[in-house]
Design an enzyme around this catalytic site. Structure first.
Site, PDB file in Angstrom:
ATOM      1  CE  LYS A 171      31.316  10.441  43.285  1.00 10.12           C
ATOM      2  NZ  LYS A 171      32.262  11.209  44.132  1.00 10.12           N
TER       3      LYS A 171
ATOM      4  N   GLY B 195      30.993  23.399  48.349  1.00 11.29           N
ATOM      5  CA  GLY B 195      29.753  22.858  47.815  1.00 11.29           C
ATOM      6  C   GLY B 195      28.703  22.616  48.888  1.00 11.29           C
ATOM      7  CG  PHE B 196      24.340  20.274  49.282  1.00 12.09           C
ATOM      8  CD1 PHE B 196      23.755  20.910  50.366  1.00 12.09           C
ATOM      9  CD2 PHE B 196      23.841  19.038  48.892  1.00 12.09           C
ATOM     10  CE1 PHE B 196      22.698  20.325  51.052  1.00 12.09           C
ATOM     11  CE2 PHE B 196      22.791  18.448  49.562  1.00 12.09           C
ATOM     12  CZ  PHE B 196      22.222  19.086  50.648  1.00 12.09           C
ATOM     13  CB  ILE B 197      27.903  17.450  51.303  1.00 11.59           C
ATOM     14  CG1 ILE B 197      26.596  16.891  50.736  1.00 11.59           C
ATOM     15  CG2 ILE B 197      28.338  16.634  52.519  1.00 11.59           C
ATOM     16  CD1 ILE B 197      26.715  15.475  50.187  1.00 11.59           C
TER      17      ILE B 197
ATOM     18  CE1 TYR C  48      28.906  11.584  40.430  1.00 17.36           C
ATOM     19  CE2 TYR C  48      27.129  10.079  41.056  1.00 17.36           C
ATOM     20  CZ  TYR C  48      28.046  11.056  41.395  1.00 17.36           C
ATOM     21  OH  TYR C  48      28.126  11.509  42.688  1.00 17.36           O
TER      22      TYR C  48
END
Length: 343
Positions: A179, A11-13, A175
């Protein structure tokens, strides 16, 4: 040389982190499901930042493309596992076949609005998936990890900037609730089984390779195409935008701290500690792209926070975290990457 398992590593990170770990001489096991949240070829490009070969880009069959990708990996120290986090047998197989020094858990279903529409799926992936990962770590004797949390856990916190000691008991989206649940499970496994870890609360990460559904990338694409951008509310909502290279530096600092210390459970903010309004964000994109945005004005969305802003004092003290990229510079870097990718 250490071996690190990075969930969500394509993914992105995760892909930026993988690049950083490889550059430091480590081994990386990238675990990613290549879910259908967006085009799987985006993640393939993340793993092969030099460009996706025509032979891969032309393949229409996802499984065939991923199988071929595994034969084109960027380094012999890089292992790709296309596994769903909820597949406990696959997780156990990976942990049994590798001597893993630490886990960096970035995988999750993202999105405040999507979580409101699909709460059961978000609970299954984000909460149950994390619990399965922790159980696999426990059985395999892996005692070091980092877990990606989110600024969304702060909800409608009226105290600014947000501090890790602030109460986070009133999440305003599913969401955010998932978390917070991951943070709590992290503490439970630290308390019961001695699994050291840091829960890293990311604040609106942006930069090259950002997911196509996230605001900066989505707005840049729509502005570039002379299409309307969905502009929710009156433009005064503010976010603490944090450049991806600064976040990766924070992750590396947290990893170093957890590996060097015993009996560690900490929650850390990784932000930029500067707020940018929605209007200012659009203005920045217009300036970098050299084009005006066409606004589709819409009412504010349920679950959206009015503001996020990180107190990064604790991260400075513990891991020497110091974000260095201004929003203006970061936006220019993103648009430069976007233009190169789109050309």
């Amino acid at each position: 040389m250490s071996t690190y398992l990075v969930t969500g590593g394509a993914g992105f990170i995760g892909s930026h982190l993988g690049d950083s770990l490889l550059a430091s001489g480590h081994r990386v096991i990238c675990l990613d499901s290549f879910s259908d949240s967006y085009d799987y070829r985006v993640k393939m490009r993340n793993i092969l930042p030099g460009g996706l070969p025509d032979s891969l880009a032309a393949l229409s069959d996802k499984e065939e493309a991923l199988a071929k990708l595994k034969r084109s990996l960027p380094s012999e120290r890089y292992r790709l596992e296309t596994v769903d986090l909820r597949d406990s047998e696959a997780l156990e197989r990976i942990f049994e076949s590798e001597c893993i020094d630490a886990v960096i858990h970035l995988a999750a279903l993202p999105g405040v609005r999507a979580s409101i529409e699909q709460p059961l799926l978000f609970d299954d992936v984000n909460v149950r998936g994390t619990l399965l990962l922790l159980e696999t770590m426990r059985k395999a004797g892996v005692r070091k990890w980092l877990c990606a949390s989110s600024s969304s856990v702060y909800g409608h916190n009226e105290k600014v900037p947000f501090s890790e000691s602030d109460p986070v008991d009133t999440p305003i989206s599913l969401y955010a609730a998932t978390k917070k649940s991951c943070e709590l499970m992290g503490y439970t496994y630290y308390h019961l089984y001695g699994i050291d870890g840091m829960m890293l609360r990311f604040f609106t990460v942006y930069g090259p390779r950002q997911r196509p559904d996230l605001a900066i990338h989505k707005f840049a694409r729509l502005i570039d195409q002379d299409r309307e951008i969905p502009f929710y509310g009156d433009g005064t909502t503010k976010r603490d935008y944090t450049y991806v290279e600064d976040v990766v530096a924070g992750i590396r600092g947290a990893l170093d701290y957890v590996e060097k210390h015993e009996s560690v459970y900490e929650v850390l903010n990784l932000g930029n500690s500067r707020t940018v309004s929605l209007t200012e964000m659009v203005d920045g994109l217009e300036s970098a792209l050299g084009k005006k945005a066409i606004l589709q004005r819409l009412p504010a969305q349920p679950g959206d926070m009015e503001m996020t802003c990180a107190d990064i004092g604790k991260a400075r003290r513990l891991i020497g975290y110091e974000p260095r990229t201004s929003f203006e510079e970061g936006i220019r870097n993103f648009v430069r990457w976007y233009g190169g990718r789109s050309s």
